[in-house]
Design a protein around this motif. Structure first.
Motif, PDB file in Angstrom:
ATOM      1  N   LEU A  81      -6.345  -8.244   3.757  1.00 28.87           N
ATOM      2  CA  LEU A  81      -5.536  -7.122   4.247  1.00 28.87           C
ATOM      3  C   LEU A  81      -4.393  -6.802   3.289  1.00 28.87           C
ATOM      4  O   LEU A  81      -3.498  -6.030   3.634  1.00 28.87           O
ATOM      5  N   SER A  82      -4.441  -7.370   2.079  1.00 27.90           N
ATOM      6  CA  SER A  82      -3.335  -7.246   1.125  1.00 27.90           C
ATOM      7  C   SER A  82      -3.853  -6.827  -0.242  1.00 27.90           C
ATOM      8  O   SER A  82      -5.030  -7.005  -0.560  1.00 27.90           O
ATOM      9  N   VAL A  83      -2.946  -6.294  -1.043  1.00 27.91           N
ATOM     10  CA  VAL A  83      -3.221  -6.040  -2.458  1.00 27.91           C
ATOM     11  C   VAL A  83      -2.011  -6.459  -3.268  1.00 27.91           C
ATOM     12  O   VAL A  83      -0.870  -6.374  -2.796  1.00 27.91           O
ATOM     13  N   THR A  84      -2.251  -6.938  -4.467  1.00 27.27           N
ATOM     14  CA  THR A  84      -1.144  -7.140  -5.386  1.00 27.27           C
ATOM     15  C   THR A  84      -0.737  -5.778  -5.929  1.00 27.27           C
ATOM     16  O   THR A  84      -1.485  -4.798  -5.835  1.00 27.27           O
ATOM     17  N   ARG A  85       0.432  -5.714  -6.510  1.00 24.95           N
ATOM     18  CA  ARG A  85       0.866  -4.426  -7.072  1.00 24.95           C
ATOM     19  C   ARG A  85      -0.040  -3.991  -8.215  1.00 24.95           C
ATOM     20  O   ARG A  85      -0.248  -2.794  -8.424  1.00 24.95           O
ATOM     21  N   ALA A  86      -0.626  -4.956  -8.928  1.00 23.77           N
ATOM     22  CA  ALA A  86      -1.542  -4.608 -10.016  1.00 23.77           C
ATOM     23  C   ALA A  86      -2.837  -3.997  -9.494  1.00 23.77           C
ATOM     24  O   ALA A  86      -3.513  -3.259 -10.216  1.00 23.77           O
ATOM     25  N   GLU A  87      -3.181  -4.310  -8.245  1.00 21.72           N
ATOM     26  CA  GLU A  87      -4.421  -3.794  -7.662  1.00 21.72           C
ATOM     27  C   GLU A  87      -4.278  -2.409  -7.046  1.00 21.72           C
ATOM     28  O   GLU A  87      -5.268  -1.773  -6.700  1.00 21.72           O
ATOM     29  N   VAL A  88      -3.044  -1.927  -6.910  1.00 23.80           N
ATOM     30  CA  VAL A  88      -2.828  -0.602  -6.321  1.00 23.80           C
ATOM     31  C   VAL A  88      -3.234   0.467  -7.318  1.00 23.80           C
ATOM     32  O   VAL A  88      -2.873   0.430  -8.488  1.00 23.80           O
ATOM     33  N   ARG A  89      -4.027   1.431  -6.830  1.00 20.28           N
ATOM     34  CA  ARG A  89      -4.459   2.544  -7.675  1.00 20.28           C
ATOM     35  C   ARG A  89      -3.536   3.743  -7.486  1.00 20.28           C
ATOM     36  O   ARG A  89      -2.934   3.911  -6.428  1.00 20.28           O
ATOM     37  N   PHE A  90      -3.465   4.570  -8.519  1.00 21.06           N
ATOM     38  CA  PHE A  90      -2.595   5.743  -8.435  1.00 21.06           C
ATOM     39  C   PHE A  90      -2.975   6.615  -7.247  1.00 21.06           C
ATOM     40  O   PHE A  90      -2.114   7.189  -6.572  1.00 21.06           O
ATOM     41  N   SER A  91      -4.264   6.721  -6.965  1.00 21.24           N
ATOM     42  CA  SER A  91      -4.729   7.616  -5.895  1.00 21.24           C
ATOM     43  C   SER A  91      -4.482   7.074  -4.492  1.00 21.24           C
ATOM     44  O   SER A  91      -4.597   7.819  -3.513  1.00 21.24           O
ATOM     45  N   ASP A  92      -4.149   5.778  -4.377  1.00 20.25           N
ATOM     46  CA  ASP A  92      -3.920   5.201  -3.056  1.00 20.25           C
ATOM     47  C   ASP A  92      -2.694   5.847  -2.408  1.00 20.25           C
ATOM     48  O   ASP A  92      -1.626   5.924  -3.017  1.00 20.25           O
ATOM     49  N   ARG A  93      -2.843   6.250  -1.174  1.00 22.29           N
ATOM     50  CA  ARG A  93      -1.714   6.817  -0.435  1.00 22.29           C
ATOM     51  C   ARG A  93      -0.702   5.722  -0.124  1.00 22.29           C
ATOM     52  O   ARG A  93      -1.065   4.573   0.090  1.00 22.29           O
ATOM     53  N   ARG A  94       0.564   6.094  -0.064  1.00 23.64           N
ATOM     54  CA  ARG A  94       1.635   5.160   0.277  1.00 23.64           C
ATOM     55  C   ARG A  94       2.168   5.501   1.669  1.00 23.64           C
ATOM     56  O   ARG A  94       2.294   6.669   2.021  1.00 23.64           O
ATOM     57  N   GLU A  95       2.475   4.466   2.453  1.00 28.51           N
ATOM     58  CA  GLU A  95       3.117   4.687   3.739  1.00 28.51           C
ATOM     59  C   GLU A  95       4.110   3.567   4.013  1.00 28.51           C
ATOM     60  O   GLU A  95       3.978   2.460   3.507  1.00 28.51           O
ATOM     61  N   TRP A  96       5.114   3.891   4.830  1.00 30.40           N
ATOM     62  CA  TRP A  96       6.122   2.882   5.186  1.00 30.40           C
ATOM     63  C   TRP A  96       6.917   3.387   6.387  1.00 30.40           C
ATOM     64  O   TRP A  96       7.445   4.493   6.373  1.00 30.40           O
TER      65      TRP A  96
END
Length: 271
Positions: A81-96
């Motif tokens: 259920l997690s990703v490292t910051r290196a695994e985040v893709r530019f196209s991935d949406r961000r939410e918080w």
């Protein structure tokens, strides 16, 4: 030349971030949590959010923050259920969700979603252990003697004294706390006068969580760690009795704990 203020720089970054976010059109979303400052209780709500959204076909993961890797080792389902910051893709949406941190029972999650998450993450480690003692959780740590006391501090002695009165005397008690010496000094006499055997667990986050999760009778604290121990115990064991303080913290939207299961006993006051 006009001097840039901190406020104007922050506003510029926010506008740039919002503009970039419009370009993120991937199928996956990342909960973009702060890199530091969140401990296990808060992190579990983020993982719960990712789990429930992914279960309905909307892939969501939580970006790695400080301390996560230790919990991935203990509960491997959290790594998926997690990703490292290196695994985040530019196209991935961000939410918080900076206001509620995905923590409102009955709004951000329902009991069935909570139990599905607990089964997938904790059942292998916690399902078989049942402790018949009354387990009393006391949160001290940085809630007291620091800048956090004005927000989280409350009458622990008064609350605990009232809470133990709701359980029969003459039973055994296990006190679980990040400051067992404080508990011995300030709660020990009253507990010994009422109960025949009082023990104090060593402060160890994993073992303390499992101790709460194994309880059939639990007195909790105004702490997300305590809420999760109660959630797990409630999901895995029948006939659980749980008492919590109604108070959570002094916040703009009030002081009541919006994390509590309405079936638990919530004691008002003490703040």
């Amino acid at each position: 030349m006009k001097r840039l203020t901190r406020h104007s720089i922050d506003n510029g970054r926010q506008r740039l971030g919002a503009a970039v976010d419009t370009l993120r059109r991937g199928d996956n979303s990342v909960v973009w949590a702060p890199q530091a400052g969140l401990r296990l209780g808060n992190l579990l709500y983020l993982w719960l959010h990712a789990h429930q959204q992914s279960a309905i076909g909307t892939p969501v993961v939580v970006v790695e923050t400080q301390g996560m890797q230790d919990w991935w080792e203990q509960f491997p389902a959290l790594r998926s259920l997690s990703v490292t910051r290196a695994e985040v893709r530019f196209s991935d949406r961000r939410e918080w969700d900076a206001t509620w941190l995905y923590q409102r029972f009955g709004v951000d999650f329902e009991r069935a979603e909570l139990r599905a998450f607990i089964h997938d993450v904790f059942a292998d480690r916690a399902a078989g252990a049942v402790d018949e003692r009354l387990v009393v959780n006391v949160r001290r740590g940085d809630f007291y003697g620091t800048e956090f006391e004005a927000k989280h501090g409350f009458d622990v002695i008064g609350y605990t004294t009232a809470a133990v009165e709701r359980f029969p005397a003459e039973q055994r008690v296990l006190v679980v706390s990040d400051d067992p010496e404080w508990c011995r000094c300030h709660l020990g006499d009253h507990l010994r006068s009422r109960f025949r055997d009082v023990e104090y667990a060593a402060p160890d986050p994993l073992q303390n969580l499992l101790a709460l999760a194994s309880a059939r009778r639990l007195i909790g604290a105004n702490s997300t760690f305590s809420y999760w121990g109660a959630y797990i115990a409630d999901a895995l064991h029948p006939d659980v009795e749980i008492v919590m303080p109604r108070f959570h913290a002094r916040m703009a939207h009030g002081t009541d704990a919006h994390q509590l299961d309405p079936r638990w006993t919530a004691l008002a006051g003490f703040h």
